[in-house]
Design a protein around this motif. Structure first.
Motif, mmCIF file in Angstrom:
data_model
loop_
_atom_site.group_PDB
_atom_site.id
_atom_site.type_symbol
_atom_site.label_atom_id
_atom_site.label_comp_id
_atom_site.label_asym_id
_atom_site.label_seq_id
_atom_site.Cartn_x
_atom_site.Cartn_y
_atom_site.Cartn_z
ATOM 1 N N GLY A 70 43.507 46.025 38.267
ATOM 2 C CA GLY A 70 42.686 44.984 38.877
ATOM 3 C C GLY A 70 41.199 45.275 38.824
ATOM 4 O O GLY A 70 40.393 44.526 39.356
ATOM 5 N N THR A 71 40.812 46.382 38.180
ATOM 6 C CA THR A 71 39.386 46.680 38.120
ATOM 7 C C THR A 71 38.681 45.810 37.082
ATOM 8 O O THR A 71 37.486 45.578 37.181
ATOM 9 N N GLU A 131 39.182 42.596 36.620
ATOM 10 C CA GLU A 131 38.785 41.394 37.340
ATOM 11 C C GLU A 131 37.544 41.675 38.192
ATOM 12 O O GLU A 131 36.609 40.880 38.244
ATOM 13 N N GLN A 132 37.549 42.849 38.824
ATOM 14 C CA GLN A 132 36.413 43.220 39.670
ATOM 15 C C GLN A 132 35.137 43.347 38.843
ATOM 16 O O GLN A 132 34.061 42.974 39.294
ATOM 17 N N LEU A 133 35.288 43.859 37.616
ATOM 18 C CA LEU A 133 34.124 44.002 36.745
ATOM 19 C C LEU A 133 33.611 42.647 36.303
ATOM 20 O O LEU A 133 32.405 42.406 36.246
ATOM 21 N N VAL A 134 34.546 41.753 35.984
ATOM 22 C CA VAL A 134 34.137 40.457 35.455
ATOM 23 C C VAL A 134 33.380 39.659 36.510
ATOM 24 O O VAL A 134 32.496 38.873 36.181
ATOM 25 N N VAL A 135 33.683 39.896 37.783
ATOM 26 C CA VAL A 135 33.019 39.134 38.831
ATOM 27 C C VAL A 135 31.626 39.691 39.143
ATOM 28 O O VAL A 135 30.851 39.084 39.858
ATOM 29 N N THR A 136 31.304 40.841 38.589
ATOM 30 C CA THR A 136 29.944 41.369 38.744
ATOM 31 C C THR A 136 29.058 40.737 37.675
ATOM 32 O O THR A 136 29.562 40.160 36.716
ATOM 33 N N PRO A 137 27.735 40.843 37.832
ATOM 34 C CA PRO A 137 26.868 40.212 36.816
ATOM 35 C C PRO A 137 26.781 41.017 35.526
ATOM 36 O O PRO A 137 25.877 40.814 34.744
ATOM 37 N N ILE A 138 27.724 41.902 35.279
ATOM 38 C CA ILE A 138 27.619 42.818 34.133
ATOM 39 C C ILE A 138 27.592 42.072 32.792
ATOM 40 O O ILE A 138 26.971 42.516 31.839
ATOM 41 N N GLY A 139 28.244 40.920 32.703
ATOM 42 C CA GLY A 139 28.259 40.167 31.446
ATOM 43 C C GLY A 139 29.346 40.685 30.537
ATOM 44 O O GLY A 139 29.624 41.880 30.493
ATOM 45 N N ILE A 173 39.835 37.471 29.987
ATOM 46 C CA ILE A 173 39.069 37.752 31.199
ATOM 47 C C ILE A 173 38.338 36.512 31.695
ATOM 48 O O ILE A 173 37.501 36.590 32.568
ATOM 49 N N GLU A 174 38.695 35.363 31.147
ATOM 50 C CA GLU A 174 38.051 34.114 31.566
ATOM 51 C C GLU A 174 38.184 33.900 33.074
ATOM 52 O O GLU A 174 39.230 34.196 33.636
#
Ligand SMILES: Nc1ncnc2c1ncn2[C@@H]1O[C@H](COP(=O)(O)OP(=O)(O)OP(=O)(O)O)[C@@H](O)[C@H]1O
Ligand SMILES: [Mg+2]
Lengths: 255, 376
Positions: B211-212, B214-222, B375-376
């Protein structure tokens, strides 16, 4: 449905219009119209599979709605997803921690990803670790933490950048009562500091602590209002009774 | 049978049933389990043929007589060599072999026919590219056998007293024909393939499982920096591995480094991108780390067998060769052996380089698209 005034800082924190999400032939969220005010602690309730996580994932710009639209902190989730993400925090049902990183490393990683660095990051991290009582555990691997501490760390990571809006998806599932009480104290502290909070839960005592609630059933919004309004609306004595009544009706339709 | 054992055994059946139901649900593993033996058999059966056929060969015929053409015909008829062209000079011959367009060259000197007619021993040369396992000793002895057969014919025709014909075999680039010399450079390519596909795919699948992701995708990392952040570390690991193998190969196996090492590191880039693309692609298909691992090993199999790493590609039947054509390792091996053993320059290896770039571009385009969707 209740008309809600805009919050103190202009636009409401969340506005959805006819939000809909389909997965193949099944509809997970249907015709959702919802407004959440700034600074509100808003509870999203509903039985398993009613579309809570799907709604949150759309609002976090993690998945695109099939139709309809939504604004979060005044930004369109479909076209301004990147900017939405900078200003919100999301704690998923699975916490999203790196088990093989320490408490400190997890915090440091997420705050860096949220654009913090240098002195600002160090200061924010120190603050965070202190308020969440993580001081003694900063060098412990996240994977070896107990449920309550994991939850606390996950909250710390999701709020590393002091977001305006926080989405919490079943944050207290599988956590002992004392840890739940502490967690809700943190939620109120965040709300007092102006953070808007959307939280899902299956615990009815937690639902009673929300300022307003929305009930989802099989993707539809079926009730909305303060806990008091909802209990009187259904002629029940507690939110739990309402929940069970709604679930019973839901089952009735299903059969 | 005692009651206790019967009770214990009765637990066995539900267990068996459960396993089969799970197996049936897990289409990918089921497919792999049934396909793997078949594919393995086919690959090994195809690849392991020591009989080297159709080695691409150029001819430098300086004699230009009926006699020299007869020799060419005999060599071509062995089936070991396939004459792919004629060259006019030693330089041109060298260029063909450097660029791996030919793996062998038949040189017939100007006085070949004259010596033959005069009853002296005429000599011809068979040059083989020994940096490439294609030119196995089988091919070289094939050439000598063919020449000996021709010599016997000539002896009976002309009743010659001296042996009329001698075929001198010249293994280039690896005169001692040490197998380490063509295996060790290949190890670099195989190792990079394993590292980049296996580690990349399992690392991404692990993030999805926990689940990390998903957590990454929700950050502004792009999404782009997410992918780069995920892929670049493995590329660096790849370069470290390459350096270690090169160093050890030189130290222990005395592998030559004839060409430019910076060029080798540069040309490793498209190969690594292609392998990362495969890893990324696997991560979008596999639902668990175990599956990612299985798929990566499944991908390794044709790489080891059909790329020319151990078995000569020319010795394989055509369908096996076609598979080899889409494997990035096939081309990277040419670059590796070319630069390390033959000292080729860029103009000699631009063709495999372009092939690698094309494969890498296609793989990355497809896998990045698929990954973005997941990861959409
Ligand atoms: N990626 C997906 N693909 C297909 N169907 C999905 C997907 N995600 C969710 N669903 C379906 O959409 C519906 C709503 O699921 P969702 O996870 O939003 O419910 P939930 O209210 O969060 O449930 P829970 O309380 O169990 O967490 C369910 O029927 C679920 O099976
Ligand atoms: Mg959920």
């Amino acid at each position: 449905m209740t008309v809600t005034p805009a919050g103190p800082s202009g636009a409401p924190a969340v506005v959805t219009r006819a939000l809909r999400k389909e997965f193949g032939a099944s509809v997970a969220v249907e015709g959702l119209d919802l407004t959440i005010n700034r600074g509100e602690v808003f509870g999203l309730l509903g039985p398993n599979g009613s579309g809570k996580t799907t709604t949150i994932r759309m609002l976090c710009a993690l998945m695109a709605p099939t139709s309809g639209s939504a604004e979060v902190v005044g930004l369109d989730i479909e076209h301004q997803g990147e900017r939405v993400r900078e200003r919100i925090g999301y704690m998923s049902q699975r916490y999203g921690l790196y088990d093989d990183l320490t408490v400190y490393e997890n915090l440091r990683f997420y705050s860096t990803v949220y654009g913090l660095h240098g002195d600002a990051r160090a200061k924010r991290l120190a603050e965070h670790i202190h308020t969440l009582g993580l001081d003694d555990r900063i060098n412990q691997l996240a994977g070896t933490l107990s449920g309550g501490w994991k939850q606390r760390l996950a909250l710390a990571c999701a709020t590393a950048h002091s977001p305006e809006m926080l989405f919490l998806d079943e944050p207290t599932a599988g956590v002992d009562p004392a840890a739940r009480r502490d967690f809700w104290k943190s939620i109120y502290d965040l709300a007092a500091a102006g953070t808007t909070i959307l939280v899902t839960t299956h615990y009815m005592d937690e639902a009673e602590r929300c300022q307003r609630l929305a009930f989802l059933s099989r993707g539809h919004l079926i009730a909305l209002g303060t806990p008091k309004e909802i209990t009187t609306q259904f002629g029940a004595t507690s939110i739990e009774d309402v929940f069970i009544e709604l679930q019973r009706r839901d089952e009735g339709v299903r059969v | 049978m005692s009651l206790v054992t019967r009770v214990r055994l009765s637990r066995f059946w539900p267990m068996l049933w459960k396993e089969f139901v799970q197996m049936r649900r897990d289409r990918l593993t089921l497919g792999m389990m049934t396909m793997l033996p078949a594919v393995q058999l086919m690959l090994f059966g195809y690849a392991i043929q020591t009989d080297v056929r159709h080695l691409p060969t150029v001819v430098l015929d300086e004699s230009r007589t009926a006699d020299s053409r007869r020799l060419i015909g005999v060599i071509a008829n062995t089936g070991n060599f396939q004459i792919v062209g004629e060259v006019a000079s030693r330089e041109a011959l060298r260029a063909e072999i450097m660029a791996s367009r030919a793996s062998a060259a038949l040189v017939i000197p100007p006085d070949y026919a004259r010596d033959l007619r005069a009853g002296r021993t005429a000599t011809a040369q068979m040059i083989v590219d020994a940096a490439d396992p294609q030119s196995s000793s089988a091919a070289m002895s094939g050439a000598q056998l063919a020449a000996a057969a021709l010599a016997t014919q000539i002896v009976t025709e002309r009743a010659a007293l001296v042996p009329p014909l001698e075929m001198r075999v010249r293994p280039w680039f690896n005169p001692a024909q040490r197998s380490a010399i063509f295996i060790v450079p290949g190890v670099i390519g195989v190792l990079l393939t394993i590292t980049l596909t296996l580690i990349t795919s399992t690392a991404i699948v692990r993030e999805r499982e926990r689940g990390t992701l998903e957590q990454l995708v929700v950050t502004p990392i792009g999404k782009t920096s997410l992918m780069l952040g995920k892929l670049v570390p493995f590329m660096l690991v790849g370069y470290v591995q390459m350096t270690v193998v090169l160093g050890l190969g030189k130290l222990i196996f005395r592998i030559p480094t004839e060409g430019s090492i910076p060029m080798l590191y540069l040309l490793a880039l498209p190969f690594m991108f292609a392998s990362l693309g495969v890893g990324l692609l696997i991560s979008t298909v596999a639902r668990s780390q175990a599956q990612a691992m299985q798929l990566s090993f499944f991908f390794m199999l044709p790489n080891i067998l059909l790329s020319g790493y151990i078995f000569p590609r020319v010795a394989m039947p055509e369908p096996a060769q076609w598979i080899g054509l889409v494997l990035p390792l096939t081309y990277f091996l040419k670059v590796l052996r070319g630069i390390l053993l033959k000292g080729v320059v860029f103009t000699d290896v631009w063709q495999p380089t372009v092939s690698m770039i094309v494969i890498a571009t296609v793989l990355l385009a497809v896998s990045v698209r698929r990954f973005r969707k997941t990861i959409e």
